[in-house]
Design a protein around this motif. Structure first.
Motif, PDB file in Angstrom:
ATOM      1  N   GLY A 141      15.964 -50.795 -75.717  1.00 33.52           N
ATOM      2  CA  GLY A 141      16.000 -49.520 -74.996  1.00 33.52           C
ATOM      3  C   GLY A 141      14.945 -48.542 -75.483  1.00 33.52           C
ATOM      4  N   GLN A 142      14.625 -48.569 -76.784  1.00 33.17           N
ATOM      5  CA  GLN A 142      13.604 -47.665 -77.319  1.00 33.17           C
ATOM      6  C   GLN A 142      12.238 -47.924 -76.699  1.00 33.17           C
ATOM      7  OE1 GLN A 142      13.651 -47.983 -81.583  1.00 33.17           O
ATOM      8  NE2 GLN A 142      15.742 -47.223 -81.743  1.00 33.17           N
ATOM      9  N   ALA A 143      11.993 -49.159 -76.321  1.00 35.98           N
ATOM     10  CA  ALA A 143      10.710 -49.499 -75.706  1.00 35.98           C
ATOM     11  C   ALA A 143      10.651 -49.046 -74.248  1.00 35.98           C
ATOM     12  CB  ALA A 143      10.475 -50.999 -75.787  1.00 35.98           C
ATOM     13  N   MET A 144      11.773 -48.631 -73.694  1.00 39.28           N
ATOM     14  CA  MET A 144      11.815 -48.241 -72.286  1.00 39.28           C
ATOM     15  C   MET A 144      12.029 -46.740 -72.102  1.00 39.28           C
ATOM     16  SD  MET A 144      11.128 -51.047 -71.295  1.00 39.28           S
ATOM     17  CE  MET A 144      11.397 -51.782 -69.736  1.00 39.28           C
ATOM     18  N   THR A 145      11.856 -45.961 -73.149  1.00 38.69           N
ATOM     19  CA  THR A 145      12.013 -44.511 -73.027  1.00 38.69           C
ATOM     20  C   THR A 145      10.798 -43.939 -72.307  1.00 38.69           C
ATOM     21  OG1 THR A 145      10.906 -44.068 -75.127  1.00 38.69           O
ATOM     22  CG2 THR A 145      13.321 -44.370 -75.188  1.00 38.69           C
ATOM     23  N   PRO A 146      10.930 -42.749 -71.715  1.00 40.06           N
ATOM     24  CA  PRO A 146       9.767 -42.127 -71.065  1.00 40.06           C
ATOM     25  C   PRO A 146       8.583 -41.972 -72.031  1.00 40.06           C
ATOM     26  CG  PRO A 146      11.770 -40.987 -70.436  1.00 40.06           C
ATOM     27  CD  PRO A 146      12.153 -41.983 -71.490  1.00 40.06           C
ATOM     28  N   GLU A 147       8.858 -41.663 -73.299  1.00 37.65           N
ATOM     29  CA  GLU A 147       7.776 -41.504 -74.280  1.00 37.65           C
ATOM     30  C   GLU A 147       7.044 -42.826 -74.492  1.00 37.65           C
ATOM     31  OE1 GLU A 147      11.056 -40.635 -75.063  1.00 37.65           O
ATOM     32  OE2 GLU A 147      10.801 -38.508 -74.610  1.00 37.65           O
ATOM     33  N   ALA A 148       7.811 -43.918 -74.616  1.00 38.86           N
ATOM     34  CA  ALA A 148       7.197 -45.231 -74.831  1.00 38.86           C
ATOM     35  C   ALA A 148       6.376 -45.649 -73.609  1.00 38.86           C
ATOM     36  CB  ALA A 148       8.269 -46.275 -75.138  1.00 38.86           C
ATOM     37  N   ILE A 149       6.899 -45.361 -72.430  1.00 43.21           N
ATOM     38  CA  ILE A 149       6.162 -45.692 -71.205  1.00 43.21           C
ATOM     39  C   ILE A 149       4.881 -44.864 -71.134  1.00 43.21           C
ATOM     40  CG2 ILE A 149       6.253 -45.705 -68.670  1.00 43.21           C
ATOM     41  CD1 ILE A 149       8.118 -47.789 -69.958  1.00 43.21           C
ATOM     42  N   ASN A 150       4.952 -43.588 -71.475  1.00 40.47           N
ATOM     43  CA  ASN A 150       3.747 -42.741 -71.493  1.00 40.47           C
ATOM     44  C   ASN A 150       2.695 -43.296 -72.445  1.00 40.47           C
ATOM     45  OD1 ASN A 150       4.374 -40.852 -69.555  1.00 40.47           O
ATOM     46  ND2 ASN A 150       5.374 -39.469 -70.999  1.00 40.47           N
ATOM     47  N   MET A 151       3.136 -43.763 -73.609  1.00 40.29           N
ATOM     48  CA  MET A 151       2.192 -44.332 -74.570  1.00 40.29           C
ATOM     49  C   MET A 151       1.551 -45.614 -74.031  1.00 40.29           C
ATOM     50  SD  MET A 151       4.097 -43.676 -78.241  1.00 40.29           S
ATOM     51  CE  MET A 151       3.207 -45.014 -78.974  1.00 40.29           C
ATOM     52  N   ALA A 152       2.280 -46.344 -73.204  1.00 45.09           N
ATOM     53  CA  ALA A 152       1.768 -47.595 -72.653  1.00 45.09           C
ATOM     54  C   ALA A 152       0.890 -47.382 -71.424  1.00 45.09           C
ATOM     55  CB  ALA A 152       2.934 -48.517 -72.299  1.00 45.09           C
ATOM     56  N   MET A 153       0.899 -46.188 -70.865  1.00 43.84           N
ATOM     57  CA  MET A 153       0.179 -45.933 -69.614  1.00 43.84           C
ATOM     58  C   MET A 153      -1.303 -46.307 -69.652  1.00 43.84           C
ATOM     59  SD  MET A 153       2.118 -45.332 -67.169  1.00 43.84           S
ATOM     60  CE  MET A 153       0.935 -44.868 -65.925  1.00 43.84           C
ATOM     61  N   PRO A 154      -2.055 -45.991 -70.703  1.00 45.69           N
ATOM     62  CA  PRO A 154      -3.470 -46.396 -70.691  1.00 45.69           C
ATOM     63  C   PRO A 154      -3.641 -47.911 -70.511  1.00 45.69           C
ATOM     64  CG  PRO A 154      -3.104 -44.790 -72.428  1.00 45.69           C
ATOM     65  CD  PRO A 154      -1.741 -45.166 -71.881  1.00 45.69           C
ATOM     66  N   ALA A 155      -2.827 -48.700 -71.185  1.00 44.74           N
ATOM     67  CA  ALA A 155      -2.913 -50.158 -71.043  1.00 44.74           C
ATOM     68  C   ALA A 155      -2.485 -50.598 -69.649  1.00 44.74           C
ATOM     69  CB  ALA A 155      -2.062 -50.843 -72.105  1.00 44.74           C
ATOM     70  N   LEU A 156      -1.457 -49.956 -69.103  1.00 44.37           N
ATOM     71  CA  LEU A 156      -1.001 -50.301 -67.754  1.00 44.37           C
ATOM     72  C   LEU A 156      -2.066 -49.973 -66.716  1.00 44.37           C
ATOM     73  CD1 LEU A 156       2.679 -48.996 -68.022  1.00 44.37           C
ATOM     74  CD2 LEU A 156       1.917 -51.380 -68.056  1.00 44.37           C
ATOM     75  N   VAL A 157      -2.692 -48.814 -66.860  1.00 44.70           N
ATOM     76  CA  VAL A 157      -3.752 -48.400 -65.927  1.00 44.70           C
ATOM     77  C   VAL A 157      -4.947 -49.345 -66.053  1.00 44.70           C
ATOM     78  CG1 VAL A 157      -5.422 -46.567 -65.422  1.00 44.70           C
ATOM     79  CG2 VAL A 157      -3.014 -45.993 -65.787  1.00 44.70           C
ATOM     80  N   LYS A 158      -5.295 -49.699 -67.288  1.00 46.61           N
ATOM     81  CA  LYS A 158      -6.411 -50.637 -67.511  1.00 46.61           C
ATOM     82  C   LYS A 158      -6.143 -51.962 -66.798  1.00 46.61           C
ATOM     83  CE  LYS A 158      -9.067 -52.960 -71.052  1.00 46.61           C
ATOM     84  NZ  LYS A 158      -8.834 -54.060 -71.906  1.00 46.61           N
ATOM     85  N   GLY A 159      -4.923 -52.490 -66.975  1.00 47.02           N
ATOM     86  CA  GLY A 159      -4.560 -53.754 -66.326  1.00 47.02           C
ATOM     87  C   GLY A 159      -4.596 -53.642 -64.811  1.00 47.02           C
ATOM     88  N   ALA A 160      -4.111 -52.531 -64.274  1.00 51.42           N
ATOM     89  CA  ALA A 160      -4.127 -52.326 -62.819  1.00 51.42           C
ATOM     90  C   ALA A 160      -5.566 -52.244 -62.318  1.00 51.42           C
ATOM     91  CB  ALA A 160      -3.361 -51.058 -62.459  1.00 51.42           C
ATOM     92  N   ASN A 161      -6.407 -51.510 -63.039  1.00 53.98           N
ATOM     93  CA  ASN A 161      -7.814 -51.396 -62.628  1.00 53.98           C
ATOM     94  C   ASN A 161      -8.530 -52.738 -62.670  1.00 53.98           C
ATOM     95  OD1 ASN A 161      -7.807 -48.665 -61.994  1.00 53.98           O
ATOM     96  ND2 ASN A 161      -8.249 -48.059 -64.094  1.00 53.98           N
ATOM     97  N   GLU A 162      -8.216 -53.557 -63.664  1.00 55.34           N
ATOM     98  CA  GLU A 162      -8.815 -54.895 -63.733  1.00 55.34           C
ATOM     99  C   GLU A 162      -8.408 -55.731 -62.518  1.00 55.34           C
ATOM    100  OE1 GLU A 162      -7.676 -56.520 -67.528  1.00 55.34           O
ATOM    101  OE2 GLU A 162      -9.063 -55.204 -68.618  1.00 55.34           O
ATOM    102  N   GLN A 163      -7.149 -55.625 -62.115  1.00 57.22           N
ATOM    103  CA  GLN A 163      -6.696 -56.370 -60.943  1.00 57.22           C
ATOM    104  C   GLN A 163      -7.369 -55.858 -59.670  1.00 57.22           C
ATOM    105  OE1 GLN A 163      -4.974 -59.243 -60.977  1.00 57.22           O
ATOM    106  NE2 GLN A 163      -5.200 -58.983 -63.183  1.00 57.22           N
ATOM    107  N   ILE A 164      -7.534 -54.549 -59.570  1.00 58.10           N
ATOM    108  CA  ILE A 164      -8.218 -53.968 -58.405  1.00 58.10           C
ATOM    109  C   ILE A 164      -9.667 -54.449 -58.365  1.00 58.10           C
ATOM    110  CG2 ILE A 164      -9.085 -51.791 -57.422  1.00 58.10           C
ATOM    111  CD1 ILE A 164      -6.400 -50.532 -58.446  1.00 58.10           C
TER     112      ILE A 164
END
Length: 171
Positions: free
Chosen positions: A58-81
């Motif tokens: 659950g700690q990995a799914m908090t809004p803070e943890a998701i915010n910290m992961a956003m750069p990696a998520l955006v990078k992955g999405a941009n690579e797919q695009i």
């Protein structure tokens, strides 16, 4: 044993709040646990350990943890695009699968896969999931020798190697 599917947030919360008391969640088939690991959150029957692991996840799914992961998520999405832009035709299933795998290995597991390992990792995940949903695989006596069992061993080895590296060198 009978199996019940529960849907709806309220119903799921009610089911999990009575876990280990009135009802049991998860299947305890031996071969199923061999494809998830016997110390998997799904198969821990000790209430306190199970609760601890759920809180840890659950700690990995908090809004803070998701915010910290956003750069990696955006990078992955941009690579797919970018990959979509390079292709004449594309299948959204492949794009979404590749993005999901990217999130799994890079963001959730923190693996450092090389370009030539990514396809093999994806194939092993596919083989592992294929075994989980195939009753024939689950009922075979030597699950660990099946394609799904070998894929599970490969995935565990990758994760354990990363954990050893983190223990020695830190994050």
């Amino acid at each position: 044993k009978p199996v019940v599917m529960v849907s709806g947030l309220k119903n799921v919360k009610a089911a999990f709040n009575t876990e280990f008391k009135k009802i049991r969640t998860g299947s305890l088939l031996k071969s199923f646990s061999k494809l998830f690991g016997e110390s998997s959150l799904l198969f821990i029957t000790d209430t306190e350990k199970h609760s601890y692991l759920r809180r840890l996840v659950g700690q990995a799914m908090t809004p803070e943890a998701i915010n910290m992961a956003m750069p990696a998520l955006v990078k992955g999405a941009n690579e797919q695009i970018d990959l979509i832009k390079e292709q004449t035709n594309t299948t959204m299933e492949a794009t979404v699968t590749n993005f999901t795998l990217d999130v799994a290995w890079r963001t959730i597991l923190g693996l450092d896969l090389k370009d030539d390992e990514i396809e093999e990792f994806g194939q092993k995940v596919d083989d592992w999931i294929g075994g989980i949903v195939d009753l024939r695989t689950l009922l075979l006596p030597g699950v660990r020798f099946t394609k799904a069992g070998k894929a599970y061993a490969y995935l565990v080895e990758k994760i354990e190697r990363k954990m050893d590296d983190l223990s020695k060198n830190g994050p």
